[in-house]
Design an enzyme around this catalytic site. Structure first.
Site, PDB file in Angstrom:
ATOM      1  CG  ASN A  89      42.778  37.137  37.711  1.00  0.00           C
ATOM      2  OD1 ASN A  89      42.929  37.805  37.030  1.00  0.00           O
ATOM      3  ND2 ASN A  89      43.464  36.818  38.814  1.00  0.00           N
ATOM      4  CD1 TRP A  90      40.056  35.485  31.827  1.00  0.00           C
ATOM      5  CD2 TRP A  90      39.731  36.926  30.361  1.00  0.00           C
ATOM      6  NE1 TRP A  90      38.824  35.126  31.182  1.00  0.00           N
ATOM      7  CE2 TRP A  90      38.761  36.225  30.054  1.00  0.00           C
ATOM      8  CE3 TRP A  90      40.134  38.207  29.126  1.00  0.00           C
ATOM      9  CZ2 TRP A  90      37.797  36.459  29.224  1.00  0.00           C
ATOM     10  CZ3 TRP A  90      39.103  38.295  28.261  1.00  0.00           C
ATOM     11  CH2 TRP A  90      37.859  37.516  28.223  1.00  0.00           C
ATOM     12  CE  LYS A  91      45.948  34.606  37.928  1.00  0.00           C
ATOM     13  NZ  LYS A  91      46.861  33.526  39.021  1.00  0.00           N
ATOM     14  CG  HIS A 149      45.227  38.084  42.623  1.00  0.00           C
ATOM     15  ND1 HIS A 149      46.561  37.476  42.437  1.00  0.00           N
ATOM     16  CD2 HIS A 149      44.663  37.207  41.974  1.00  0.00           C
ATOM     17  CE1 HIS A 149      46.604  36.300  41.917  1.00  0.00           C
ATOM     18  NE2 HIS A 149      45.431  35.923  41.888  1.00  0.00           N
ATOM     19  CD  GLU A 204      49.154  36.205  40.241  1.00  0.00           C
ATOM     20  OE1 GLU A 204      48.574  36.811  39.418  1.00  0.00           O
ATOM     21  OE2 GLU A 204      49.022  34.982  40.221  1.00  0.00           O
ATOM     22  CD  GLU A 218      42.524  33.586  44.252  1.00  0.00           C
ATOM     23  OE1 GLU A 218      42.076  32.911  43.199  1.00  0.00           O
ATOM     24  OE2 GLU A 218      43.336  34.609  43.911  1.00  0.00           O
ATOM     25  N   GLY A 232      48.230  28.559  40.249  1.00  0.00           N
ATOM     26  CA  GLY A 232      49.032  28.615  39.144  1.00  0.00           C
ATOM     27  C   GLY A 232      50.026  27.306  39.489  1.00  0.00           C
ATOM     28  CB  SER A 244      45.408  24.679  40.766  1.00  0.00           C
ATOM     29  OG  SER A 244      46.609  25.319  40.784  1.00  0.00           O
ATOM     30  N   GLY A 284      42.060  31.163  37.566  1.00  0.00           N
ATOM     31  CA  GLY A 284      43.077  32.050  36.675  1.00  0.00           C
ATOM     32  C   GLY A 284      43.390  31.180  35.390  1.00  0.00           C
ATOM     33  N   GLY A 285      44.273  30.308  35.211  1.00  0.00           N
ATOM     34  CA  GLY A 285      44.631  29.663  34.238  1.00  0.00           C
ATOM     35  C   GLY A 285      43.645  29.089  33.334  1.00  0.00           C
TER      36      GLY A 285
HETATM   37  P1  PGA Z   1      45.141  29.702  38.875  1.00  0.00           P
HETATM   38  O1  PGA Z   1      44.729  31.279  39.610  1.00  0.00           O
HETATM   39  O2  PGA Z   1      43.753  29.222  38.861  1.00  0.00           O
HETATM   40  O3  PGA Z   1      45.808  29.859  37.876  1.00  0.00           O
HETATM   41  O4  PGA Z   1      45.478  28.875  39.952  1.00  0.00           O
HETATM   42  C1  PGA Z   1      43.859  31.354  40.433  1.00  0.00           C
HETATM   43  C2  PGA Z   1      44.035  32.969  40.774  1.00  0.00           C
HETATM   44  O5  PGA Z   1      45.265  33.597  41.146  1.00  0.00           O
HETATM   45  O6  PGA Z   1      42.971  33.731  40.957  1.00  0.00           O
END
Ligand code: PGA
Length: 256
Positions: free
Chosen positions: A9-11, A94, A96, A166, A172, A213, A234-235
């Site tokens: 997930n490149w956000k 998600h 967010e 998640e 993150g 993470s 994500g990251g």
């Molecule tokens: P993260 O994000 O790996 O940066 O913790 C995961 C996600 O939000 O899908």
């Protein structure tokens, strides 16, 4: 047997040029992977260019969100028909989106129905906050998210959904859930509820990713858990060596 599935997930990262560079590098780095499904989810503006790079490869492309109507006066939104031209997956709900953009179980449900209607494979995210976790409310809370997301979805359609558990406090933050805890929550809050809704076969067929993470160094600990079928990253999906490291460590752990 559920085929493992790792998605990035490149956000809200990467311009089109940067996204294409990353996709080109991932295409080369991951070309040999066949034991797992792989996908990347760039931001909407980069979907077309990235899907062009990844056509006829082993890496699928997903959107990070979409609206549930096919078209209309919904300024700023993207419809399932538009996503479908460029992607096969779509991340829905998600944390967010829920936290900053007002998504609820009800809107996730509308989007899930729209994704299924248009043949997109949804990756539906669920997970509890730190306060809910510390109050011991995780299992009922996540169970309710599942019931809300799947309201009115048939057994046949339910089997097409991918879930991503998640815990919000692990996204993150560098804090991960203990793999055994994540495994237990997936069993008690997700598979038990799915069994209740759809029966054993469907509950066992639905893939559940862990997210929060995930890094090359911890992927193996999660993927060996019986209920965890992959990861939503994500990251660490923004760097080719990290994402490729996650994929190869998962493949190795599953072979061992
Ligand atoms: P993260 O994000 O790996 O940066 O913790 C995961 C996600 O939000 O899908």
């Amino acid at each position: 047997m559920r085929k493992p599935f790792i998605a990035g997930n490149w956000k809200m990262h990467k311009t089109v040029v940067e996204a294409v560079d990353l996709a080109v590098a991932l295409k080369a780095a991951l070309a040999d992977v066949s034991t797992m499904d792989l996908a990347v989810c760039p931001t909407a503006t980069a979907l077309e260019a990235v899907s062009h790079v990844l056509t006829n490869t082993n890496i699928g492309v997903g959107a990070q969100n979409m609206y549930w109507e096919d078209s209309g006066a919904f300024t700023g939104e993207i419809s399932p028909l538009m996503v479908k031209e460029l992607a096969t997956y779509v991340i829905l709900g998600h944390s967010e989106r829920r936290q900053y953009f007002g998504e609820t179980d009800a809107t996730v449900n509308l989007k899930l129905k729209a994704a299924i209607r248009h043949g997109l494979t949804p990756i539906v995210c669920i997970g509890e906050s730190l306060a809910q976790n510390e109050a011991g409310e995780t299992v009922p809370f996540v169970g309710n998210q599942i019931r809300g997301a799947f309201a009115g979805i048939s057994q046949q359609d339910a089997g097409k959904v991918v879930l991503a558990y998640e815990p919000i406090w692990a996204i993150g933050t560098g804090r991960t859930a203990m793999p055994a805890d994540a495994d237990r929550i997936i069993r008690e809050a997700i598979r038990d509820v799915l069994r209740d809704l759809y029966g054993e076969a469907t509950a066992q067929a639905i893939r559940v990713q862990y997210g929060g993470s995930v890094k090359p160094g911890n992927m193996a600990d999660f993927i060996v858990m019986p209920e965890i079928d992959g990861a939503l990253v994500g990251g660490a999906s923004l760097k080719v060596e990290d994402f490729a490291g996650i994929v190869s460590n998962a493949a190795q752990a599953l072979k061992a």
